[in-house]
Scaffold this active site. Structure first.
Site, mmCIF file in Angstrom:
data_model
loop_
_atom_site.group_PDB
_atom_site.id
_atom_site.type_symbol
_atom_site.label_atom_id
_atom_site.label_comp_id
_atom_site.label_asym_id
_atom_site.label_seq_id
_atom_site.Cartn_x
_atom_site.Cartn_y
_atom_site.Cartn_z
ATOM 1 N N ARG A 42 0.335 -0.992 -0.190
ATOM 2 C CA ARG A 42 0.160 -0.246 -0.271
ATOM 3 C C ARG A 42 0.846 1.324 0.304
ATOM 4 N NH1 ARG A 42 -5.233 -1.491 4.120
ATOM 5 N NH2 ARG A 42 -6.499 -2.793 2.179
ATOM 6 N N LYS A 208 -19.922 -13.383 2.670
ATOM 7 C CA LYS A 208 -20.397 -13.007 3.432
ATOM 8 C C LYS A 208 -22.243 -11.899 2.517
ATOM 9 C CE LYS A 208 -16.891 -9.760 3.791
ATOM 10 N NZ LYS A 208 -16.677 -8.709 4.018
ATOM 11 N N GLY A 361 -11.555 -7.539 -0.454
ATOM 12 C CA GLY A 361 -10.208 -8.257 0.019
ATOM 13 C C GLY A 361 -9.199 -9.156 0.124
ATOM 14 N N GLY A 384 -15.003 -2.665 0.625
ATOM 15 C CA GLY A 384 -16.179 -2.577 0.881
ATOM 16 C C GLY A 384 -16.410 -1.304 -0.198
HETATM 17 P P1 ADP Z 1 -14.744 -10.446 -0.532
HETATM 18 O O1 ADP Z 1 -13.328 -10.687 0.942
HETATM 19 O O2 ADP Z 1 -13.694 -11.110 -1.284
HETATM 20 O O3 ADP Z 1 -15.382 -9.456 -1.056
HETATM 21 P P2 ADP Z 1 -15.749 -12.008 1.039
HETATM 22 O O4 ADP Z 1 -15.449 -11.789 3.094
HETATM 23 O O5 ADP Z 1 -17.148 -12.299 1.052
HETATM 24 O O6 ADP Z 1 -14.782 -11.947 -0.403
HETATM 25 O O7 ADP Z 1 -15.803 -13.733 1.098
HETATM 26 C C1 ADP Z 1 -14.554 -14.655 1.360
HETATM 27 C C2 ADP Z 1 -14.381 -15.747 3.125
HETATM 28 O O8 ADP Z 1 -15.464 -16.758 1.671
HETATM 29 C C3 ADP Z 1 -13.092 -16.323 2.399
HETATM 30 O O9 ADP Z 1 -12.480 -16.538 3.453
HETATM 31 C C4 ADP Z 1 -13.177 -18.255 1.781
HETATM 32 O O10 ADP Z 1 -12.860 -18.687 2.652
HETATM 33 C C5 ADP Z 1 -14.624 -18.230 2.370
HETATM 34 N N1 ADP Z 1 -15.148 -18.885 1.498
HETATM 35 C C6 ADP Z 1 -15.853 -18.667 0.409
HETATM 36 N N2 ADP Z 1 -16.457 -20.460 -0.151
HETATM 37 C C7 ADP Z 1 -16.418 -20.849 1.122
HETATM 38 C C8 ADP Z 1 -17.666 -22.494 1.694
HETATM 39 N N3 ADP Z 1 -17.845 -22.394 0.149
HETATM 40 N N4 ADP Z 1 -17.437 -22.250 2.284
HETATM 41 C C9 ADP Z 1 -17.176 -21.251 3.969
HETATM 42 N N5 ADP Z 1 -16.440 -20.599 3.821
HETATM 43 C C10 ADP Z 1 -15.831 -19.716 2.158
HETATM 44 MG MG MG Z 2 -13.997 -10.947 2.735
#
Ligand code: ADP
Ligand code: MG
Length: 404
Positions: A42, A208, A361, A384
């Site tokens: 960063r 999420k 992230g 976010g």
């Molecule tokens: P981002 O940070 O890209 O917005 P999220 O925070 O929503 O993504 O999700 C990321 C997390 O989702 C990762 O830690 C991953 O391990 C988890 N994840 C993805 N698929 C599954 C699943 N089938 N079951 C449980 N956790 C999952």
């Molecule tokens: Mg995340």
């Protein structure tokens, strides 16, 4: 987007307050340790803006938040290690003061000569930062002639060092503009929001679900297809009546998933097979199962090969792809295949002229881990913030900047 950037204004001889994103990982949480920066990505990312301003003859006053301190007593979040690393990367002396605003900061800012760099203390050491306290904003604005916001990842929060200070700078007649990093994010994600190329395919995954289901709602208006994988897909599959075993399912979100499926079933593409395991663990062994026959004692941790084929078919010819949320638990190598294969597929699309943008992230981390960051059109630095922008929301930190 129609916001002014640093190339639209004259900064020669000016004192420029730059809100950067120096929220970097540190080597220790113990204030008695010799704390260092363990990943300077960063800080590096801010250099184009900082070097440009210095080359133009400005002096710099830099501020950022770092971690989640409760107050200034949490000295393990002091900016000193960041200043040390920044000095090395810039090849210049970086003067650091131990306060965000106050007599020391004011005196140090007043003494700046063109080419000088001053780093303020962690903005979250001030209780007024998160409250967007006008007193703190106006004290920050008083340090400088110009405000530059280069912290896209903080733009969805109206804080004193983002939204408030921009308003105060304008109130005293000074410009409030975007830096290069912020400008790049606005150009890339802004195009996807206001003027997307078609076919436009969105890919959603991750964990999420309730946070992101609104984003799906909005994407249905702009994207031609939405591919859903990862933990997110489980809730949709459950809404379709599949038995998900011990998989992560957000039951509160099932009615909303049902509504979206009823409304747009031909736009939403769900997995047809998944990789299941007995437990959520790095050592668990994966096995492919069809979504209509998931074993009750198992959990889905990745998308399966037939799903990847299906997604691949949907992606052929796409001109714009937005991807948010990993396709599985990519942190465990046994369940990273879906995410890695998708990243490879997308890198191939970029080679054929498609625009591919990654937000979130963990998604950015997954692409980085796969070694494919440079192959994508844009990997957003703001989790976010990128989601809220894609949702069609106005981000307060951006709205506060000067229009072109
Ligand atoms: P981002 O940070 O890209 O917005 P999220 O925070 O929503 O993504 O999700 C990321 C997390 O989702 C990762 O830690 C991953 O391990 C988890 N994840 C993805 N698929 C599954 C699943 N089938 N079951 C449980 N956790 C999952
Ligand atoms: Mg995340």
């Amino acid at each position: 987007m129609n916001k002014k950037t640093i190339t639209d204004i004259d900064v020669a001889g000016k004192k420029v307050l730059v809100r950067v994103d120096f929220n970097v990982p540190l080597s220790s949480k113990d204030p008695n340790d010799d704390i260092t920066v363990t990943d300077d990505t960063r800080i590096n990312a801010a250099l184009p803006t900082l070097n440009y301003l210095l080359d133009q003859g400005a002096s710099l006053i830099l501020c950022s938040h770092l971690g989640r301190p409760q107050s200034a007593a949490d000295t393990q979040f002091a900016m000193d290690p960041v200043g040390a690393r920044l000095g090395e990367l810039l090849g210049r002396r970086v003067q650091k003061v131990d306060e965000v605003v106050g007599t020391q900061a004011t005196a140090a800012a007043a003494a700046l000569q063109p080419g000088d760099v001053l780093l303020l203390e962690n903005t979250r050491f001030e209780a007024g930062e998160k409250r967007n306290d006008p007193e703190l904003s106006s004290q920050l604005a008083a340090l400088a002639d110009v405000y530059v916001d280069d912290a896209f990842g903080s733009a969805h929060r109206a804080h004193a060092s983002t939204e408030g200070v921009a308003q105060e700078m304008r109130a005293k007649g000074g410009p409030a503009v975007a830096g290069f990093l912020m400008g790049k994010e606005l150009d890339a994600l802004g195009t996807a929001v206001s003027n997307p190329a078609h076919p436009y395919v969105a890919i959603m995954g991750g964990a999420k679900i309730s946070d992101k289901i609104k984003l799906i709602d909005n994407l249905l208006n702009t994207a031609d297809k939405i591919l859903i994988g990862g933990g997110m897909a489980n809730t949709f599959l459950a809404a379709q009546g599949h038995n998900l075993g011990k998989s992560l399912v957000e039951s509160d979100a099932i009615p909303e998933a049902k509504r979206l499926l009823d409304m747009a079933s031909n736009q939403l593409i769900l997995p047809i097979d998944v990789v299941v395991a007995d437990e959520f663990s790095a050592d668990a062994v994966g096995k492919v199962e069809d979504v209509w026959s998931i074993s009750p004692e198992k959990m889905a941790l990745d998308i399966g090969p037939a799903t990847l084929d299906r997604f691949n078919a949907e992606l052929q010819g796409a001109q714009l792809v937005i991807w948010n949320g990993p396709m599985g638990v990519f942190e465990f190598p046994n369940f990273a295949e879906g995410t890695n294969q998708l990243a490879l597929l997308l890198a191939g699309l970029v080679e054929h002229g498609a625009q591919v943008m990654i937000g979130g992230g963990d998604s950015a981390a997954a692409v980085h881990k796969a070694g494919l960051t440079a192959k994508m059109t844009h990997v957003s630095t703001g989790g976010g913030a990128s989601l809220e922008l894609l949702e069609g929301k106005t981000l307060p930190g951006i709205a506060a900047l000067d229009d072109k």
